[in-house]
Scaffold this motif. Sequence first.
Motif, PDB file in Angstrom:
ATOM      1  N   SER A   1       1.089  -1.699   0.392  1.00  0.00           N
ATOM      2  CA  SER A   1       0.028  -0.073   0.078  1.00  0.00           C
ATOM      3  C   SER A   1       0.738   1.087   0.028  1.00  0.00           C
ATOM      4  O   SER A   1       0.748   2.310  -0.952  1.00  0.00           O
ATOM      5  CB  SER A   1      -1.146  -0.059   1.166  1.00  0.00           C
ATOM      6  OG  SER A   1      -1.720   1.549   1.443  1.00  0.00           O
ATOM      7  N   VAL A   2       1.921   1.960   1.028  1.00  0.00           N
ATOM      8  CA  VAL A   2       2.558   2.609   1.270  1.00  0.00           C
ATOM      9  C   VAL A   2       4.050   2.410   0.579  1.00  0.00           C
ATOM     10  O   VAL A   2       4.359   3.871  -0.073  1.00  0.00           O
ATOM     11  CB  VAL A   2       2.653   2.633   2.552  1.00  0.00           C
ATOM     12  CG1 VAL A   2       2.054   4.406   2.688  1.00  0.00           C
ATOM     13  CG2 VAL A   2       2.370   2.378   3.352  1.00  0.00           C
ATOM     14  N   GLY A   3       4.724   1.747  -0.021  1.00  0.00           N
ATOM     15  CA  GLY A   3       5.939   1.110   0.029  1.00  0.00           C
ATOM     16  C   GLY A   3       6.798   1.999   1.148  1.00  0.00           C
ATOM     17  O   GLY A   3       6.471   2.529   2.052  1.00  0.00           O
ATOM     18  N   GLY A   4       7.679   1.980   1.225  1.00  0.00           N
ATOM     19  CA  GLY A   4       8.586   2.824   1.489  1.00  0.00           C
ATOM     20  C   GLY A   4       8.560   5.317   1.260  1.00  0.00           C
ATOM     21  O   GLY A   4       9.263   5.982   1.540  1.00  0.00           O
ATOM     22  N   SER A   5       6.980   5.161   0.568  1.00  0.00           N
ATOM     23  CA  SER A   5       7.168   6.274   0.229  1.00  0.00           C
ATOM     24  C   SER A   5       6.302   7.379   1.422  1.00  0.00           C
ATOM     25  O   SER A   5       6.174   8.175   1.592  1.00  0.00           O
ATOM     26  CB  SER A   5       5.958   6.765  -0.528  1.00  0.00           C
ATOM     27  OG  SER A   5       5.236   5.950  -0.092  1.00  0.00           O
ATOM     28  N   GLY A   6       6.015   6.607   2.627  1.00  0.00           N
ATOM     29  CA  GLY A   6       5.515   7.275   4.008  1.00  0.00           C
ATOM     30  C   GLY A   6       4.097   7.742   4.006  1.00  0.00           C
ATOM     31  O   GLY A   6       3.187   7.682   2.991  1.00  0.00           O
ATOM     32  N   GLY A   7       3.564   9.190   3.546  1.00  0.00           N
ATOM     33  CA  GLY A   7       2.409  10.000   3.100  1.00  0.00           C
ATOM     34  C   GLY A   7       1.449   9.167   4.513  1.00  0.00           C
ATOM     35  O   GLY A   7       1.620   8.824   5.489  1.00  0.00           O
ATOM     36  N   CYS A   8       0.127   9.518   3.942  1.00  0.00           N
ATOM     37  CA  CYS A   8      -1.168   8.624   4.787  1.00  0.00           C
ATOM     38  C   CYS A   8      -1.811   7.983   3.990  1.00  0.00           C
ATOM     39  O   CYS A   8      -2.434   7.694   2.981  1.00  0.00           O
ATOM     40  CB  CYS A   8      -1.958  10.523   4.849  1.00  0.00           C
ATOM     41  SG  CYS A   8      -1.324  12.018   5.278  1.00  0.00           S
ATOM     42  N   VAL A   9      -1.925   7.142   5.562  1.00  0.00           N
ATOM     43  CA  VAL A   9      -3.632   5.732   4.908  1.00  0.00           C
ATOM     44  C   VAL A   9      -4.572   5.909   6.204  1.00  0.00           C
ATOM     45  O   VAL A   9      -4.643   6.009   7.162  1.00  0.00           O
ATOM     46  CB  VAL A   9      -2.814   4.933   5.102  1.00  0.00           C
ATOM     47  CG1 VAL A   9      -3.492   3.791   5.303  1.00  0.00           C
ATOM     48  CG2 VAL A   9      -0.924   4.507   4.771  1.00  0.00           C
ATOM     49  N   LEU A  10      -5.563   5.421   4.787  1.00  0.00           N
ATOM     50  CA  LEU A  10      -6.940   5.215   6.006  1.00  0.00           C
ATOM     51  C   LEU A  10      -7.308   3.477   5.440  1.00  0.00           C
ATOM     52  O   LEU A  10      -7.079   3.187   4.474  1.00  0.00           O
ATOM     53  CB  LEU A  10      -8.163   5.567   5.289  1.00  0.00           C
ATOM     54  CG  LEU A  10      -9.616   5.640   5.439  1.00  0.00           C
ATOM     55  CD1 LEU A  10      -9.712   5.972   6.987  1.00  0.00           C
ATOM     56  CD2 LEU A  10     -10.707   6.141   4.014  1.00  0.00           C
ATOM     57  N   GLU A  11      -7.353   3.184   7.038  1.00  0.00           N
ATOM     58  CA  GLU A  11      -7.216   1.892   7.156  1.00  0.00           C
ATOM     59  C   GLU A  11      -9.292   1.334   7.769  1.00  0.00           C
ATOM     60  O   GLU A  11      -9.328   2.383   8.489  1.00  0.00           O
ATOM     61  CB  GLU A  11      -6.500   0.662   8.408  1.00  0.00           C
ATOM     62  CG  GLU A  11      -6.870  -0.389   8.027  1.00  0.00           C
ATOM     63  CD  GLU A  11      -6.249  -1.025   9.530  1.00  0.00           C
ATOM     64  OE1 GLU A  11      -6.326  -2.285   9.608  1.00  0.00           O
ATOM     65  OE2 GLU A  11      -5.492  -0.233  10.435  1.00  0.00           O
ATOM     66  N   ILE A  12      -9.457   0.687   6.936  1.00  0.00           N
ATOM     67  CA  ILE A  12     -10.729   0.514   6.722  1.00  0.00           C
ATOM     68  C   ILE A  12     -11.016  -1.235   7.768  1.00  0.00           C
ATOM     69  O   ILE A  12     -10.598  -2.493   7.350  1.00  0.00           O
ATOM     70  CB  ILE A  12     -11.648   0.080   5.896  1.00  0.00           C
ATOM     71  CG1 ILE A  12     -11.986   1.658   5.473  1.00  0.00           C
ATOM     72  CG2 ILE A  12     -13.525  -0.088   6.817  1.00  0.00           C
ATOM     73  CD1 ILE A  12     -11.888   1.570   4.249  1.00  0.00           C
TER      74      ILE A  12
ATOM     75  N   LEU B   1       1.161  -0.467   9.390  1.00  0.00           N
ATOM     76  CA  LEU B   1       1.027   1.171   8.342  1.00  0.00           C
ATOM     77  C   LEU B   1       1.587   2.908   9.289  1.00  0.00           C
ATOM     78  O   LEU B   1       2.368   3.358   8.823  1.00  0.00           O
ATOM     79  CB  LEU B   1      -0.083   1.056   8.253  1.00  0.00           C
ATOM     80  CG  LEU B   1      -0.956   0.725   7.456  1.00  0.00           C
ATOM     81  CD1 LEU B   1      -3.448   0.003   7.216  1.00  0.00           C
ATOM     82  CD2 LEU B   1      -0.583   0.708   6.192  1.00  0.00           C
ATOM     83  N   SER B   2       1.393   1.989  11.031  1.00  0.00           N
ATOM     84  CA  SER B   2       1.414   3.467  11.366  1.00  0.00           C
ATOM     85  C   SER B   2       3.392   3.873  11.075  1.00  0.00           C
ATOM     86  O   SER B   2       4.839   4.326  11.620  1.00  0.00           O
ATOM     87  CB  SER B   2       1.436   2.821  12.656  1.00  0.00           C
ATOM     88  OG  SER B   2       1.969   3.577  14.139  1.00  0.00           O
ATOM     89  N   ARG B   3       3.985   2.010  11.199  1.00  0.00           N
ATOM     90  CA  ARG B   3       5.395   1.706  10.706  1.00  0.00           C
ATOM     91  C   ARG B   3       6.241   2.713   8.981  1.00  0.00           C
ATOM     92  O   ARG B   3       7.062   3.644   9.323  1.00  0.00           O
ATOM     93  CB  ARG B   3       6.318   0.541  10.684  1.00  0.00           C
ATOM     94  CG  ARG B   3       6.894   0.248  11.967  1.00  0.00           C
ATOM     95  CD  ARG B   3       7.704  -1.411  12.145  1.00  0.00           C
ATOM     96  NE  ARG B   3       7.000  -2.321  11.570  1.00  0.00           N
ATOM     97  CZ  ARG B   3       8.117  -2.296  10.145  1.00  0.00           C
ATOM     98  NH1 ARG B   3       9.356  -2.023  10.142  1.00  0.00           N
ATOM     99  NH2 ARG B   3       7.195  -2.968   9.003  1.00  0.00           N
ATOM    100  N   LEU B   4       5.166   1.819   8.568  1.00  0.00           N
ATOM    101  CA  LEU B   4       5.656   3.108   7.327  1.00  0.00           C
ATOM    102  C   LEU B   4       4.621   4.387   6.697  1.00  0.00           C
ATOM    103  O   LEU B   4       6.110   4.794   5.969  1.00  0.00           O
ATOM    104  CB  LEU B   4       5.438   1.661   6.456  1.00  0.00           C
ATOM    105  CG  LEU B   4       6.054   0.639   6.351  1.00  0.00           C
ATOM    106  CD1 LEU B   4       4.546  -0.768   5.061  1.00  0.00           C
ATOM    107  CD2 LEU B   4       7.170   0.744   6.112  1.00  0.00           C
ATOM    108  N   ALA B   5       3.771   4.395   7.093  1.00  0.00           N
ATOM    109  CA  ALA B   5       3.034   6.136   7.066  1.00  0.00           C
ATOM    110  C   ALA B   5       3.643   7.143   7.677  1.00  0.00           C
ATOM    111  O   ALA B   5       3.924   6.820   8.741  1.00  0.00           O
ATOM    112  CB  ALA B   5       1.689   5.437   6.765  1.00  0.00           C
ATOM    113  N   ASP B   6       3.833   8.549   7.891  1.00  0.00           N
ATOM    114  CA  ASP B   6       3.404   9.610   8.193  1.00  0.00           C
ATOM    115  C   ASP B   6       2.040   9.288   8.982  1.00  0.00           C
ATOM    116  O   ASP B   6       3.029  10.055  10.683  1.00  0.00           O
ATOM    117  CB  ASP B   6       3.512  10.679   7.189  1.00  0.00           C
ATOM    118  CG  ASP B   6       4.683  10.362   6.500  1.00  0.00           C
ATOM    119  OD1 ASP B   6       5.543   9.875   6.673  1.00  0.00           O
ATOM    120  OD2 ASP B   6       4.928  11.220   5.658  1.00  0.00           O
TER     121      ASP B   6
END
Length: 296
Positions: free
Chosen positions: A45-56, A67-72
């Motif tokens: 989903s996020v790879g190494g790019s960080g960014g914002c993620v919505l988890e359902i 996701l918390s480890r990989l995303a901002d």
Amino acid sequence: MENFDLCSPAFIRELMERFNISFRHEFGQNFLINGAIPKKIAAASVGGSGGCVLEIGPGIGTMTRELSRLADTVAAVEIDRSLIPVLEYTLSDCENVTVINNDIMKCDIDALTRDVFCGREYHVCANLPYYITTPIIMKLLEEGGERLRSVTIMIQTEVAARITAAPGTSEYGSITASVAYFGTAKRLFTVSPGSFLPAPKVTSTVVRIDIYRPDERPVKPRDEKVMFRVISAAFGQRRKTLPNALSAGFPALSKSDASDLLASLGYDPRVRGEALGTADFAKIADEIVNRGEANG
Ligand code: SAM
């Protein structure tokens, strides 16, 4: 970070006892117990790019921690109120996660993500509850807004096959044509029932949909709603030929008008919806609009 073993069945049962909760079948709760899978899905989903993620549907927070480890920034929407205290515990050290207790089907996704992600682009990542997969996907695509960049979801393999089917195949249907309007869908890998507690009856597949920016969509119907009406008419009446199906979906259009309209666009009136791509549905919708037959 804490070292919770959220994929250990023994730890899950301990959590459930401690917080006095049980698996809620009505919410499609099958929690991941194969530690490699949440890592793989979060990375896809996020790879190494960080960014914002919505988890359902964070459940007990297994994928949320990855996701918390990989995303901002992560926002996680969970319908089951009894899981909120569990998530407060399992995510207590994840400062970039906001948990929201709500039904995703009742959320204003554009407003929610604009708010939590401060107007930035975002991705969706989820091990979706199977009882409501297609409505959630369609809601995300229709209401996710132009900042939605991708949707990475674990779903039933059968639904994954439909989403990624080619025109003319038996799996091709309204969900395929609709998803193809918003982006490109790819099957990534399958996950066996033994990776979940409790084990579901079906195999799962992870799919990633890369979303077009609205101005980059290859298909641009004059009226999106009419195109979706054409798609649902075409597949709502699968056994009928397209003129019959169109006339059932657009009462102002008689069967012979529908045949004439299709012929004027170069289609054999005996054609069936399964044979057409999203661009064909848009072309037919535009002609219905041009002829003023979309109303009624
Ligand atoms: N993400 C966790 C995992 O992978 O182990 C749990 C996945 S489980 C298949 C689906 C989750 O979605 C459950 O936690 C369930 O309570 C939640 N859920 C079901 N329907 C929902 C809805 N309409 N809105 C938000 N969450 C929902």
